[in-house]
Design a protein around this motif. Sequence first.
Motif, PDB file in Angstrom:
ATOM      1  N   SER A  12       0.834  -1.201   0.000  1.00  0.00           N
ATOM      2  CA  SER A  12       0.000   0.000   0.000  1.00  0.00           C
ATOM      3  C   SER A  12       0.868   1.250   0.000  1.00  0.00           C
ATOM      4  CB  SER A  12      -0.904   0.004   1.225  1.00  0.00           C
ATOM      5  OG  SER A  12      -0.140   0.142   2.410  1.00  0.00           O
ATOM      6  N   PRO A  13       0.328   2.390  -0.462  1.00  0.00           N
ATOM      7  CA  PRO A  13       1.086   3.655  -0.379  1.00  0.00           C
ATOM      8  C   PRO A  13       1.484   3.984   1.057  1.00  0.00           C
ATOM      9  CG  PRO A  13      -0.787   3.896  -1.860  1.00  0.00           C
ATOM     10  CD  PRO A  13      -0.947   2.562  -1.193  1.00  0.00           C
ATOM     11  N   SER A  14       0.622   3.663   2.016  1.00  0.00           N
ATOM     12  CA  SER A  14       0.924   3.935   3.413  1.00  0.00           C
ATOM     13  C   SER A  14       2.147   3.160   3.874  1.00  0.00           C
ATOM     14  CB  SER A  14      -0.278   3.572   4.291  1.00  0.00           C
ATOM     15  OG  SER A  14       0.000   3.791   5.650  1.00  0.00           O
ATOM     16  N   SER A  15       2.292   1.915   3.412  1.00  0.00           N
ATOM     17  CA  SER A  15       3.441   1.126   3.850  1.00  0.00           C
ATOM     18  C   SER A  15       4.725   1.613   3.196  1.00  0.00           C
ATOM     19  CB  SER A  15       3.217  -0.365   3.565  1.00  0.00           C
ATOM     20  OG  SER A  15       3.344  -0.675   2.197  1.00  0.00           O
ATOM     21  N   LEU A  16       4.659   2.176   1.986  1.00  0.00           N
ATOM     22  CA  LEU A  16       5.856   2.743   1.375  1.00  0.00           C
ATOM     23  C   LEU A  16       6.301   4.011   2.106  1.00  0.00           C
ATOM     24  CD1 LEU A  16       5.344   2.252  -2.471  1.00  0.00           C
ATOM     25  CD2 LEU A  16       6.886   1.020  -0.931  1.00  0.00           C
ATOM     26  N   ASP A  17       5.331   4.787   2.586  1.00  0.00           N
ATOM     27  CA  ASP A  17       5.679   5.931   3.439  1.00  0.00           C
ATOM     28  C   ASP A  17       6.388   5.441   4.697  1.00  0.00           C
ATOM     29  OD1 ASP A  17       4.497   7.676   1.645  1.00  0.00           O
ATOM     30  OD2 ASP A  17       2.605   7.803   2.746  1.00  0.00           O
ATOM     31  N   ALA A  18       5.899   4.324   5.240  1.00  0.00           N
ATOM     32  CA  ALA A  18       6.523   3.748   6.433  1.00  0.00           C
ATOM     33  C   ALA A  18       7.944   3.280   6.142  1.00  0.00           C
ATOM     34  CB  ALA A  18       5.675   2.590   6.963  1.00  0.00           C
TER      35      ALA A  18
END
Length: 297
Positions: A12-18
């Motif tokens: 997910s995009p959120s996990s790439l931010d993480a």
Amino acid sequence: MNGPVVVGVDGSPSSLDAVAAAAHEARLRGVGLRVVHAFLWPVLHVPLGPSPMGPPEGGLRNMADKLVAQAVEHARGAEAGIEVEGEVVVGEPLTVLEARSRSASLVVVGSRGLGGFTGLLLGSTAVHLSAHSHCPVLVVRGRPDPTGHVLLGVDGSAAGEAAVGFAFAEASARGAALVALHTWNNWTGPVSGGPAEPLPLVYDVDMLRDEEDRVAAEALSGWQAKYPDVTVHRQLVQGGARQALIEASGSAQLLVVGARGRGGFSGLLLGSVSQAALHHAHCPVAVVRASGADRKG
């Protein structure tokens, strides 16, 4: 702890931010980064290989390997020079990341993943880890590329001391000031030990405010001596801790809270203040659980 920083990814995009945030944390700590994808499908006995009618690079296992490889490259692009490893681990995300937290210095996750429902503000993985992780948890949320000071919610409790130490270490590593916010109101004060020890019905407000200021100062004093390079701004705010911290997070690069603090119910693993911060803060949130004898409940 000198273990690696662990980041959970699901594509997910959120996990790439993480992943980017975790790479930065690994560089600050001088440790390696481990990118982990929890591979649930084998547990559900779903075919993992490519379809006979599809390309040989297809299939769920190949997809998982590609997902991790892409996340590893994303981490290396975000922070050059750090050591990055990737792994696909069979199991469901909550169990896998909790197990990895036993040897990690920090676990990083996004605020939402692919498994979240549209109406949810925070994914179940982030909430679960914040309550059960064996090391601090950083949940990446809020505005992109936050700057400013490190914000600490301090209540003077023994359970919150680990969060204070973590906040000082983060502020020192980031070269940022530390804003320690302590709230009080007319209900702040000694907790009744039972029916034989009723709370006083009348408070001296000035005396109460001075006492709460002293509590905050004592919670910080030892750590200020250990981190003389950190500029500390102590803020005493009359009102609720949840709203005060959420509002103050708008100008912070990181909010640090304890998992539970003063006034919590003994059966709760995650207090109302930390839960509110995880759901509504305007910047990433680090939740730090007390260790050993400091834990209650």
